[in-house]
Write an enzyme that holds these catalytic residues in place. Structure first.
Site: not given
Length: 401
Positions: A207, A283, A228, A202
């Site tokens: 980061f 998401d 997306h 994922g």
């Protein structure tokens, strides 16, 4: 007062800035060797033997892509009689690029009043950043491997040391790879997989931990917007998509499995979403696919309780197509992709379109769509071949889209 060798180096820099090849070459020893920084754009890094090679293969090739000048700041004498020159490359990239500002260190040796060798150290990333962005379809891939072989386009996430975590570079590379697919008529099937025995853990949480808190929302928006678009591109491809899941498929990485038409998982694979554990929403199209694949109640359980599924459970819940032993996942996914690539890919595209729109169409609209797609596919060469092969009791030879 500048030394004689310092004057030689200054004259060399001036000749390069003026584009005077003869003057630059005359300042180099016949046995000159130049060692330039690996990782520079256009394969400029490496060893260049001889004045002509250094001039034509390195300095003049730089001139084709940059307007650059070496500005020396410090000259430091070395014990062996050489010089260490510290300074900056300044200028800009050509063809619409940005400004160049990169530090350098040059280590030079001499034979008499000529330069015998030069070792260059510079920040290659600064040289790359100055270049104009390459057009889609020709951008360099860094953490994704991509190839097309026998009609199968393979996208392999290649950050095994980070569990193929999704960071800005990964998002950019996935966007580039999927764009290449849409522009390549030879692609008849797509295989998505991960290097190092896992699909993707994922989002790259380290980061974001390094990102200033006030910048996180914008970072998330930029990454998810582009990711997306990539997922939508994969989902709406006219050719079949196969996803191989070894190890973990987590969070936004699950989107790569969702948009595939067939998903092969290992019995030891792990499926988890984990958003609630880190205080984020969702998401990767998870909130769209999960209720449709597993039902609302199970989707709520996966989201709110961070329920972790094994590969066997994912099969029972409808998240994957089939489960095989870990060591057989890639081979089975390859087999499926090759089988699909040999099939009537034009008809597959029509099937995929019908399935996508069925989620929001009423019965009358769906029946009309089926009529339209059946008639369209009936006019294809693959349809004629398939019907003829069936009657003749032979294997059809489909040509696809």
């Amino acid at each position: 007062m500048p030394s004689q060798r310092e004057e030689v180096v200054r004259r060399l820099y001036d000749a390069l800035a003026a584009g005077d090849a003869q003057a630059a070459t005359e300042l180099l020893h016949p046995d000159f060797v130049g060692e330039t920084t690996e990782g520079l754009p256009f394969d400029l890094g490496g060893t260049h033997r001889g004045p002509v090679a250094m001039t034509e293969e390195f300095w003049w090739r730089i001139g084709r892509h940059y307007r650059a000048r070496a500005e020396a700041r410090d000259f430091l004498a070395l014990a062996d009689g050489g010089l260490l020159v510290l300074g900056r490359y300044t200028g800009s990239a050509r063809d619409g690029g940005g400004a160049l500002d990169a530090a350098f260190a040059h280590v030079l040796t001499f034979d008499g009043d000529r330069v015998r060798s030069l070792r260059q150290y510079t920040d290659s990333a600064r040289w790359r950043q100055a270049l104009p962005p390459a057009p889609a379809g020709r951008r360099e891939l860094r953490v994704v491997q991509y190839e097309v072989l026998d009609g199968v386009a393979t996208i392999e996430l290649d950050r095994p040391e980070a569990g193929n975590a999704i960071d800005p570079t990964m998002v950019e590379d996935l966007d580039e790879a999927t764009f290449r697919i849409t522009a390549d008529a030879s692609v008849r099937a797509v295989l998505v997989r991960g290097a190092g025995g896992t699909l993707s853990v994922g989002g790259d949480l380290p980061f974001f931990a390094r990102t200033a808190a006030e910048d996180v929302p914008q970072r998330l928006r930029a990454m998810t917007d582009r990711y997306h678009l990539t997922l939508e591109r994969l989902a709406t491809l006219e050719v079949p998509v196969v996803c191989a899941v070894q190890g973990a498929a987590a969070g936004g990485g699950m989107g790569l499995a969702h948009v595939a038409d067939l998903v092969v998982a290992a019995d030891t694979s792990t499926f988890v979403f984990g958003y609630g554990a880190i205080g984020l929403a969702s998401d990767g199209a998870n909130s769209w696919y999960l209720p449709r694949l597993v039902g609302t109640r199970r989707a709520q359980q996966l989201f709110l309780l961070n329920r972790r599924l094994t590969g066997t459970e994912a099969l029972a819940w409808g998240l994957v197509t089939e489960v095989v032993p870990h060591d057989e996942v890639l081979a089975r996914a390859d087999e499926l992709a090759a089988t699909l690539a040999a099939g009537p890919t034009g008809a597959y595209g029509r099937m995929k379109r019908l399935l996508r729109q069925s989620a929001s169409a009423d019965l009358a609209d769906q029946l009309a769509a089926e009529t339209r797609e059946m008639a369209g596919s009936g006019a294809s060469e693959d349809s004629r071949e398939g019907i003829t092969a069936f009657v003749e009791r032979r294997r059809p030879a489909f040509r696809g889209r």
